[in-house]
Motif scaffolding. Structure first.
Motif, PDB file in Angstrom:
ATOM      1  N   PHE A  95       0.837  -1.200   0.000  1.00 14.44           N
ATOM      2  CA  PHE A  95       0.000   0.000   0.000  1.00 14.44           C
ATOM      3  C   PHE A  95       0.876   1.256   0.000  1.00 14.44           C
ATOM      4  O   PHE A  95       2.030   1.223   0.436  1.00 14.44           O
ATOM      5  N   GLU A  96       0.312   2.354  -0.459  1.00 13.38           N
ATOM      6  CA  GLU A  96       1.080   3.601  -0.526  1.00 13.38           C
ATOM      7  C   GLU A  96       1.433   4.146   0.845  1.00 13.38           C
ATOM      8  O   GLU A  96       2.533   4.650   1.053  1.00 13.38           O
ATOM      9  N   GLU A  97       0.484   4.047   1.773  1.00 13.46           N
ATOM     10  CA  GLU A  97       0.714   4.689   3.067  1.00 13.46           C
ATOM     11  C   GLU A  97      -0.040   3.965   4.176  1.00 13.46           C
ATOM     12  O   GLU A  97      -1.033   3.274   3.926  1.00 13.46           O
ATOM     13  N   GLY A  98       0.438   4.149   5.409  1.00 12.78           N
ATOM     14  CA  GLY A  98      -0.199   3.551   6.567  1.00 12.78           C
ATOM     15  C   GLY A  98      -0.525   4.589   7.614  1.00 12.78           C
ATOM     16  O   GLY A  98       0.029   5.700   7.607  1.00 12.78           O
ATOM     17  N   LEU A  99      -1.414   4.218   8.539  1.00 10.43           N
ATOM     18  CA  LEU A  99      -1.828   5.121   9.616  1.00 10.43           C
ATOM     19  C   LEU A  99      -2.047   4.300  10.876  1.00 10.43           C
ATOM     20  O   LEU A  99      -2.851   3.369  10.901  1.00 10.43           O
ATOM     21  N   ILE A 100      -1.322   4.627  11.929  1.00  6.48           N
ATOM     22  CA  ILE A 100      -1.470   3.937  13.205  1.00  6.48           C
ATOM     23  C   ILE A 100      -2.687   4.512  13.937  1.00  6.48           C
ATOM     24  O   ILE A 100      -2.931   5.712  13.909  1.00  6.48           O
TER      25      ILE A 100
ATOM     26  N   TYR B  66      -8.712  -0.144  -2.573  1.00  9.03           N
ATOM     27  CA  TYR B  66      -8.661  -1.063  -1.430  1.00  9.03           C
ATOM     28  C   TYR B  66      -8.207  -0.341  -0.168  1.00  9.03           C
ATOM     29  O   TYR B  66      -7.264   0.452  -0.186  1.00  9.03           O
ATOM     30  N   ILE B  67      -8.870  -0.664   0.935  1.00  7.02           N
ATOM     31  CA  ILE B  67      -8.500  -0.148   2.256  1.00  7.02           C
ATOM     32  C   ILE B  67      -8.368  -1.347   3.189  1.00  7.02           C
ATOM     33  O   ILE B  67      -9.320  -2.129   3.352  1.00  7.02           O
ATOM     34  N   LYS B  68      -7.204  -1.506   3.756  1.00  6.78           N
ATOM     35  CA  LYS B  68      -6.980  -2.614   4.688  1.00  6.78           C
ATOM     36  C   LYS B  68      -6.819  -2.042   6.088  1.00  6.78           C
ATOM     37  O   LYS B  68      -6.033  -1.121   6.302  1.00  6.78           O
TER      38      LYS B  68
ATOM     39  N   GLY C 207       0.645  -9.604  18.633  1.00  7.30           N
ATOM     40  CA  GLY C 207       1.038  -9.686  20.039  1.00  7.30           C
ATOM     41  C   GLY C 207       1.237  -8.369  20.758  1.00  7.30           C
ATOM     42  O   GLY C 207       2.082  -8.275  21.653  1.00  7.30           O
ATOM     43  N   SER C 208       0.460  -7.342  20.414  1.00  2.00           N
ATOM     44  CA  SER C 208       0.605  -6.051  21.074  1.00  2.00           C
ATOM     45  C   SER C 208      -0.769  -5.439  21.298  1.00  2.00           C
ATOM     46  O   SER C 208      -1.707  -6.138  21.685  1.00  2.00           O
ATOM     47  N   TYR C 209      -0.894  -4.130  21.050  1.00  2.00           N
ATOM     48  CA  TYR C 209      -2.189  -3.445  21.170  1.00  2.00           C
ATOM     49  C   TYR C 209      -2.211  -2.252  20.229  1.00  2.00           C
ATOM     50  O   TYR C 209      -1.200  -1.560  20.071  1.00  2.00           O
ATOM     51  N   GLY C 210      -3.365  -2.003  19.623  1.00  2.00           N
ATOM     52  CA  GLY C 210      -3.506  -0.891  18.692  1.00  2.00           C
ATOM     53  C   GLY C 210      -4.087  -1.377  17.385  1.00  2.00           C
ATOM     54  O   GLY C 210      -4.605  -2.494  17.288  1.00  2.00           O
ATOM     55  N   ALA C 211      -4.003  -0.529  16.357  1.00  2.00           N
ATOM     56  CA  ALA C 211      -4.543  -0.887  15.046  1.00  2.00           C
ATOM     57  C   ALA C 211      -3.855  -0.064  13.968  1.00  2.00           C
ATOM     58  O   ALA C 211      -3.069   0.844  14.261  1.00  2.00           O
ATOM     59  N   TYR C 212      -4.171  -0.378  12.721  1.00  2.00           N
ATOM     60  CA  TYR C 212      -3.579   0.338  11.588  1.00  2.00           C
ATOM     61  C   TYR C 212      -4.580   0.388  10.448  1.00  2.00           C
ATOM     62  O   TYR C 212      -5.510  -0.417  10.368  1.00  2.00           O
ATOM     63  N   ILE C 213      -4.380   1.360   9.568  1.00  2.00           N
ATOM     64  CA  ILE C 213      -5.140   1.479   8.330  1.00  2.00           C
ATOM     65  C   ILE C 213      -4.136   1.636   7.199  1.00  2.00           C
ATOM     66  O   ILE C 213      -3.201   2.443   7.300  1.00  2.00           O
ATOM     67  N   LEU C 214      -4.298   0.864   6.129  1.00  2.00           N
ATOM     68  CA  LEU C 214      -3.448   0.961   4.945  1.00  2.00           C
ATOM     69  C   LEU C 214      -4.323   1.344   3.761  1.00  2.00           C
ATOM     70  O   LEU C 214      -5.386   0.774   3.562  1.00  2.00           O
ATOM     71  N   ALA C 215      -3.851   2.312   2.971  1.00  2.00           N
ATOM     72  CA  ALA C 215      -4.650   2.777   1.837  1.00  2.00           C
ATOM     73  C   ALA C 215      -3.777   3.655   0.940  1.00  2.00           C
ATOM     74  O   ALA C 215      -2.556   3.741   1.126  1.00  2.00           O
ATOM     75  N   SER C 216      -4.409   4.316  -0.018  1.00  2.00           N
ATOM     76  CA  SER C 216      -3.688   5.270  -0.866  1.00  2.00           C
ATOM     77  C   SER C 216      -3.304   6.487  -0.029  1.00  2.00           C
ATOM     78  O   SER C 216      -3.920   6.772   1.011  1.00  2.00           O
ATOM     79  N   SER C 217      -2.298   7.225  -0.483  1.00  2.00           N
ATOM     80  CA  SER C 217      -1.861   8.425   0.241  1.00  2.00           C
ATOM     81  C   SER C 217      -2.993   9.440   0.347  1.00  2.00           C
ATOM     82  O   SER C 217      -3.154  10.108   1.378  1.00  2.00           O
TER      83      SER C 217
END
Length: 364
Positions: free
Chosen positions: A84-89, A215-217, A226-236
């Protein structure tokens, strides 16, 4: 003030409470699919990584000064690995679903959501009013019909890579349909990332799907990673839009720096040892499929029980053997189940024994 409501829940066998389980129990209940939650070596790597920096905690939202170099490193690593182009925590999977659905479905748009989508997405969809339509679970024909029935400026489809209670995979035909319609697609990979695919990257890799800008993952860090949190992957472009419009992103304190560091070192660890983990996963899936005479495509094995009481009783009986398995009741599921997780950190003999014990008391 809520005494009668609590009594009703107890009478229906739906009363819930937090419990501290014995740590000596073999964990076949949680979503710790790869057994990383008790890996002290990985934990110490994360501690070492965080200590390299002057700032050790989040301290503010990401749009003030809570955005940390470790956040950025994680986002770039996750996006690159998945194409993916970019990620977001994001702070949690719940917040990620709230941010995506509330922000992306604008006036004139329509959201089409699988009826078994996670509760966080369902709650977010309630904010949309008549801009959301549910389609039958994993039913590509029903989705196609509803896409035709409800035209919109933007059509957005929300599915899960692996469904959290049934353990079944989103069918590839739905991905094909979405591409044909040139719709946006949100794929919640909470239970598929770290489990599916040759490199354990999830459903996109499993189906060999080429990533495109529609697509958005999204996924969580509290399961295979094995941790905590989340992420979003998509276009910039889409990530930029979320940073500007996603309320849980704008108004929440930045995700924990340490939890992000732990997810980052675990992500790299999983990629390095993907072949080893893949072999263990496939071995467990084959065993469960043979014993239960049904295909097991993920690490979630639901076994239907006669009623709520028998589900809770089964959990207690298993604990006498030092096995912990999830006892899931309504309203989380339509029919009560023992939700067995084929944790790769639990030995095969114990998994086989557990399935055999549950099977004796299950709905045949």
């Amino acid at each position: 003030m809520y005494e009668n409501e609590l009594k009703a829940l107890k009478k229906a066998g739906r009363f819930r409470e937090r419990k501290l389980f014995d740590e000596a129990l073999d964990d076949m209940a949680s979503n710790d699919y790869l057994g990383l939650s008790n890996n002290k070596k990985q934990f110490n790597k994360a501690v070492k990584l965080v200590k390299k920096y002057h700032t050790l905690t989040s301290k503010a939202s990401m749009l003030v000064n809570g955005y940390h170099p470790i956040h950025k490193d994680f986002e770039e690593t996750m996006a690159e690995q998945n194409g993916f182009e970019e990620g977001l925590i994001v702070g949690s999977g719940y917040l990620a679903n709230m941010a995506l659905i509330e922000a992306l479905v604008r006036k004139g748009d329509m959201l089409f959501m699988d009826e078994e989508y996670h509760a966080s997405g369902v709650m977010a969809a309630e904010l949309l009013g008549d801009r959301v339509v549910k389609f039958k679970h994993n039913d590509v024909e029903d989705l196609a019909q509803k896409l035709e029935q409800f035209p919109a400026k933007r059509q957005i489809i929300a599915v899960e890579g692996v469904y959290s209670m049934g353990g079944d995979l989103c069918t590839k035909e739905i991905f094909t349909l979405v591409d044909e319609k040139e719709a946006l697609m949100i794929v919640d990979e909470a239970h598929s990332s770290g489990v599916l695919g040759k490199q354990l990257l999830g459903i996109f890799e499993y189906y060999d799907i080429v990533i495109n800008e529609r697509y958005i993952k999204m996924g969580t860090l509290g399961k295979a990673y094995g941790s905590y949190g989340a992420y979003i992957l998509a276009s910039s472009e889409l990530i930029s839009f979320l940073v500007n419009r996603g309320k849980p992103i704008i108004y929440s304190t930045a995700p924990s720096v340490f939890d992000t560091a732990l997810a980052l070192v675990n992500l790299k660890h999983i990629q390095k040892h993907a072949k080893k983990y893949r072999k263990k996963i496939e071995k467990r899936q084959a065993m469960a499929s043979l014993m239960l005479e049904k295909t097991c495509e993920s690490l979630i094995v639901p076994i239907e029980m006669p009623d709520n009481l028998s589900t809770q009783t089964m959990q207690q009986e298993l604990m006498e053997y030092e096995y912990l398995v999830g006892a899931i009741r309504q309203p989380t599921v339509q029919k009560p189940i023992m939700r067995l997780i084929l944790n790769v950190g639990v030995g095969m003999k114990k998994l086989i024994h557990t399935i055999a014990l549950i099977r004796e008391n299950s709905v045949q």
